[in-house]
Design a protein around this motif. Structure first.
Motif, PDB file in Angstrom:
ATOM      1  N   LEU A  27       0.866  -0.850   0.152  1.00 33.82           N
ATOM      2  CA  LEU A  27       0.156  -0.116   0.058  1.00 33.82           C
ATOM      3  C   LEU A  27       0.781   1.259   0.080  1.00 33.82           C
ATOM      4  O   LEU A  27       1.752   1.707   0.469  1.00 33.82           O
ATOM      5  CB  LEU A  27      -0.764  -0.279   0.977  1.00 33.82           C
ATOM      6  CG  LEU A  27      -2.085  -1.517   1.185  1.00 33.82           C
ATOM      7  CD1 LEU A  27      -2.587  -1.137   2.551  1.00 33.82           C
ATOM      8  CD2 LEU A  27      -3.156  -1.225   0.046  1.00 33.82           C
ATOM      9  N   ASP A  49      -1.319  -1.513  -4.077  1.00 36.31           N
ATOM     10  CA  ASP A  49      -2.738  -0.657  -4.370  1.00 36.31           C
ATOM     11  C   ASP A  49      -2.288   1.020  -3.469  1.00 36.31           C
ATOM     12  O   ASP A  49      -0.956   1.268  -3.359  1.00 36.31           O
ATOM     13  CB  ASP A  49      -4.008  -1.032  -2.966  1.00 36.31           C
ATOM     14  CG  ASP A  49      -5.475  -0.657  -4.151  1.00 36.31           C
ATOM     15  OD1 ASP A  49      -5.578   0.500  -4.418  1.00 36.31           O
ATOM     16  OD2 ASP A  49      -6.092  -1.234  -3.406  1.00 36.31           O
ATOM     17  N   VAL A  51      -2.936   3.742   0.275  1.00 37.46           N
ATOM     18  CA  VAL A  51      -3.768   4.416   1.490  1.00 37.46           C
ATOM     19  C   VAL A  51      -3.842   5.676   0.621  1.00 37.46           C
ATOM     20  O   VAL A  51      -3.265   6.707   0.881  1.00 37.46           O
ATOM     21  CB  VAL A  51      -3.435   3.219   2.539  1.00 37.46           C
ATOM     22  CG1 VAL A  51      -2.111   3.864   2.224  1.00 37.46           C
ATOM     23  CG2 VAL A  51      -4.118   3.316   4.025  1.00 37.46           C
ATOM     24  N   GLU A  71      -9.494   7.802   5.260  1.00 36.71           N
ATOM     25  CA  GLU A  71     -10.723   8.109   4.757  1.00 36.71           C
ATOM     26  C   GLU A  71     -11.942   7.373   5.139  1.00 36.71           C
ATOM     27  O   GLU A  71     -12.983   7.935   4.613  1.00 36.71           O
ATOM     28  CB  GLU A  71     -10.518   6.235   3.091  1.00 36.71           C
ATOM     29  CG  GLU A  71     -10.913   7.051   2.717  1.00 36.71           C
ATOM     30  CD  GLU A  71     -10.051   5.353   0.754  1.00 36.71           C
ATOM     31  OE1 GLU A  71     -10.929   5.537  -0.219  1.00 36.71           O
ATOM     32  OE2 GLU A  71      -9.498   5.179   1.449  1.00 36.71           O
ATOM     33  N   ARG A 106      -9.554   8.908  -4.746  1.00 33.95           N
ATOM     34  CA  ARG A 106      -9.768   7.861  -4.757  1.00 33.95           C
ATOM     35  C   ARG A 106     -10.516   7.159  -6.083  1.00 33.95           C
ATOM     36  O   ARG A 106     -10.712   6.556  -6.958  1.00 33.95           O
ATOM     37  CB  ARG A 106     -11.113   7.084  -3.618  1.00 33.95           C
ATOM     38  CG  ARG A 106     -11.303   5.957  -4.154  1.00 33.95           C
ATOM     39  CD  ARG A 106     -10.310   4.851  -3.768  1.00 33.95           C
ATOM     40  NE  ARG A 106      -9.641   4.473  -2.791  1.00 33.95           N
ATOM     41  CZ  ARG A 106      -9.134   3.618  -2.524  1.00 33.95           C
ATOM     42  NH1 ARG A 106      -8.641   3.041  -3.203  1.00 33.95           N
ATOM     43  NH2 ARG A 106      -8.330   3.948  -0.891  1.00 33.95           N
ATOM     44  N   PRO A 113     -11.109   0.632  -3.320  1.00 28.65           N
ATOM     45  CA  PRO A 113      -9.526  -0.032  -1.806  1.00 28.65           C
ATOM     46  C   PRO A 113      -9.151  -2.081  -1.705  1.00 28.65           C
ATOM     47  O   PRO A 113     -11.282  -2.444  -1.748  1.00 28.65           O
ATOM     48  CB  PRO A 113     -11.047   0.505  -0.304  1.00 28.65           C
ATOM     49  CG  PRO A 113     -11.653   1.825  -0.588  1.00 28.65           C
ATOM     50  CD  PRO A 113     -12.032   1.630  -2.296  1.00 28.65           C
ATOM     51  N   THR A 114      -8.744  -1.578  -1.541  1.00 28.85           N
ATOM     52  CA  THR A 114      -8.609  -3.338  -1.182  1.00 28.85           C
ATOM     53  C   THR A 114      -8.057  -3.794   0.189  1.00 28.85           C
ATOM     54  O   THR A 114      -7.408  -2.906   1.118  1.00 28.85           O
ATOM     55  CB  THR A 114      -6.832  -3.322  -2.037  1.00 28.85           C
ATOM     56  OG1 THR A 114      -6.975  -3.322  -3.381  1.00 28.85           O
ATOM     57  CG2 THR A 114      -6.577  -5.245  -2.060  1.00 28.85           C
ATOM     58  N   HIS A 115      -8.940  -4.430   0.405  1.00 25.24           N
ATOM     59  CA  HIS A 115      -8.760  -4.875   2.341  1.00 25.24           C
ATOM     60  C   HIS A 115      -7.354  -5.747   2.536  1.00 25.24           C
ATOM     61  O   HIS A 115      -7.062  -6.902   1.752  1.00 25.24           O
ATOM     62  CB  HIS A 115      -9.779  -5.942   2.744  1.00 25.24           C
ATOM     63  CG  HIS A 115     -10.935  -4.655   2.384  1.00 25.24           C
ATOM     64  ND1 HIS A 115     -11.241  -3.437   3.352  1.00 25.24           N
ATOM     65  CD2 HIS A 115     -12.225  -5.037   1.249  1.00 25.24           C
ATOM     66  CE1 HIS A 115     -12.375  -3.223   2.722  1.00 25.24           C
ATOM     67  NE2 HIS A 115     -13.005  -3.625   1.416  1.00 25.24           N
ATOM     68  N   SER A 140      -5.559   2.664   9.999  1.00 22.68           N
ATOM     69  CA  SER A 140      -6.384   2.609   8.504  1.00 22.68           C
ATOM     70  C   SER A 140      -6.262   1.335   8.709  1.00 22.68           C
ATOM     71  O   SER A 140      -6.754   0.126   8.775  1.00 22.68           O
ATOM     72  CB  SER A 140      -6.214   2.813   7.757  1.00 22.68           C
ATOM     73  OG  SER A 140      -7.229   2.860   6.774  1.00 22.68           O
ATOM     74  N   GLN A 144      -8.263  -3.426  10.419  1.00 27.51           N
ATOM     75  CA  GLN A 144      -8.481  -4.396   8.759  1.00 27.51           C
ATOM     76  C   GLN A 144      -7.958  -6.029   8.764  1.00 27.51           C
ATOM     77  O   GLN A 144      -7.894  -6.537   8.454  1.00 27.51           O
ATOM     78  CB  GLN A 144      -8.049  -4.058   7.375  1.00 27.51           C
ATOM     79  CG  GLN A 144      -8.148  -2.561   7.052  1.00 27.51           C
ATOM     80  CD  GLN A 144      -8.466  -2.311   5.566  1.00 27.51           C
ATOM     81  OE1 GLN A 144      -7.848  -3.485   4.680  1.00 27.51           O
ATOM     82  NE2 GLN A 144      -7.805  -1.011   5.263  1.00 27.51           N
TER      83      GLN A 144
END
Length: 207
Positions: A27, A49, A51, A71, A106, A113-115, A140, A144
């Protein structure tokens, strides 16, 4: 002194080679961290990805971070901010403004968003100063439930490195000079990264 972000990213990837084969989620923090994240993700056979977090700047001095917003809209102020006597109204308005920037980015980058749940997750940036923005990113991502949370940056002042080390499972900082003043002073080429370059990196069009 790094020649450029590419050199720093290659050196970070070398330090993180033990995560190759674990499908790490890299990220990156836009904008400067994204071209670096592309290199790190490619070298580690991972996924890239972004963040999205933003610092909240002080009144009259937007570069001086008094806190950050992520976010989700969560605001966290730096310790000791209350001594500056900054009004709650200012903080709320500035947080809303930065959150709007996050939402615009975004949409512009067209990345849902990728988790990070259950994954080795590596936060990448070119460098950090106060660490306010990176702390927001850590918070953030930690929410997760990643398998492991790693921070990897080119340069940062020693006090920031030590503080952040306690917030993550692994921290890679290539240089932590005592004479730190700004991230850019340690890169010969520290040109601004634009949105087109960010989008290209996310699409895998550069490496």
């Amino acid at each position: 002194m790094f020649q450029d972000r590419e050199e720093a990213a290659e050196r970070i990837a070398e330090r993180l080679d033990h995560h190759r084969g674990k499908n790490p989620l890299v990220l990156a923090i836009p904008r400067g961290g994204v071209p670096m994240g592309r290199i790190v993700a490619d070298r580690l056979d991972g996924e890239l990805d972004i963040v999205l977090v933003r610092k909240i700047g002080a009144p009259g001095n937007p570069e001086f971070a008094i806190g950050s917003v992520d976010e989700t809209g969560h605001v966290e102020l730096n310790p000791g901010t209350e001594r500056f006597g900054i009004s709650e109204d200012y903080i709320e308005r500035e947080a809303d403004r930065q959150l709007e920037t996050i939402r615009e980015r975004r949409q512009r980058y067209q990345r849902p968003p990728t988790h990070a749940e259950g994954r080795v997750t590596i936060l990448v940036d070119d460098g950090i100063a106060t660490g306010a923005t990176l702390s927001a990113a850590i918070r953030s991502v930690r929410a997760q439930s990643p398998q492991a949370l790693v921070v990897a940056v080119g340069v940062a002042p020693p006090p920031t490195v030590e503080r952040l080390r306690g917030e993550v499972d692994e921290l890679v900082c290539l240089e932590a000079p005592a004479d730190f003043m700004a991230v850019g002073q340690f890169f010969r080429d520290f040109r601004q990264v634009d949105d087109e370059e960010v989008i290209a990196a996310l699409r895998g069009e550069v490496s």
